[in-house]
Design an enzyme around this catalytic site. Structure first.
Site, PDB file in Angstrom:
ATOM      1  N   ARG A 148      -5.152 -11.254  16.971  1.00  0.00           N
ATOM      2  CA  ARG A 148      -6.059 -11.143  18.118  1.00  0.00           C
ATOM      3  C   ARG A 148      -7.272 -12.038  17.944  1.00  0.00           C
ATOM      4  NH1 ARG A 148      -9.179  -5.652  18.641  1.00  0.00           N
ATOM      5  NH2 ARG A 148     -10.173  -6.658  16.856  1.00  0.00           N
ATOM      6  N   HIS A 172       0.819  -1.212   0.000  1.00  0.00           N
ATOM      7  CA  HIS A 172       0.000   0.000   0.000  1.00  0.00           C
ATOM      8  C   HIS A 172       0.848   1.255   0.000  1.00  0.00           C
ATOM      9  CE1 HIS A 172      -3.712  -2.312   1.558  1.00  0.00           C
ATOM     10  NE2 HIS A 172      -3.850  -2.031   0.279  1.00  0.00           N
TER      11      HIS A 172
END
Length: 217
Positions: free
Chosen positions: A107, A6
């Site tokens: 997570r 990106h």
């Protein structure tokens, strides 16, 4: 070797001419407000943007070239801090060899194959092809929790804890050296004297009223 798919703010380009522009010059122009970026536009012959990928823009060619070259030779794929829901990144986990170990450090539990979808179809789709937690799984691992904790646990298991600590210390020092200086500390508040408090109270009292003076404690 890092592929900034990106992009980043390490470089900048004029949109109209394709010429490279010093990112420090771009930052100074942006900080100066409209007169700054307008002057930079006039000087460079067009608007200048950092070399990051905005929404709707295509990824750089280097991303696709190296994904095609490197992933078929991958033996260990670390997938860290991601939702595995945005393409084309989500497909990368399915572009490695059958014997490549894939380790998710995240997570949340993401990218798992729906048991209703055949393995061959899931591999073709790329996204949602991880099989950790499946009894038939033979190569996928999930270290769920804080990414920092997962990486430290993995490094400790491999005997790389000291190396990781040195890298973190070096990066922290480099970041501190590049960070702007902190603002000067303000002097502690001075305690007002009784006479000053009384003067303030007098100012806050309407002469035509019977309001009592205001006392600040």
């Amino acid at each position: 070797l890092t592929v900034a798919a990106h992009g980043n703010f390490d470089s900048a380009t004029c949109i109209d001419t394709g010429a490279s522009v010093d990112p420090a010059e771009l930052k100074a122009a942006i900080d100066a407000g409209p007169p700054g970026w307008q002057a930079l536009r006039d000087r460079e012959g067009g608007l200048v943007k950092p070399d990051i990928v905005f929404f709707g823009e295509g990824l750089p060619r280097r991303f696709f070239e190296l994904a095609t070259q490197d992933l078929p030779r991958c033996k260990l794929l670390l997938v860290i801090g991601t939702s595995l829901s945005v393409q084309p990144f989500a497909q990368l986990v399915g572009h490695v060899p059958e014997n490549c170990v894939r380790c998710l450090v995240n997570r949340d539990a993401v990218g798992r194959r729906d048991p209703r979808i055949p393995i061959a179809v899931a591999r073709h789709l790329g996204s949602g092809s991880l099989d950790y937690g499946n009894a038939a799984n033979y190569r996928d691992v999930a270290l769920l929790g804080a990414c920092d904790d997962g990486i430290r646990s993995l490094a400790a298991s491999l005997g790389w804890a000291d190396d990781l600590d040195r890298l973190v210390a070096s990066a922290t020092a480099l970041f501190a050296a590049r960070a702007p200086p902190p603002p000067p500390e303000l002097p502690p508040p001075r305690q007002l004297s009784a006479s000053e408090l009384a003067s303030i109270g007098d100012l806050l009292v309407d002469d035509d009223s019977n309001a009592a003076p205001v006392v600040f404690e």
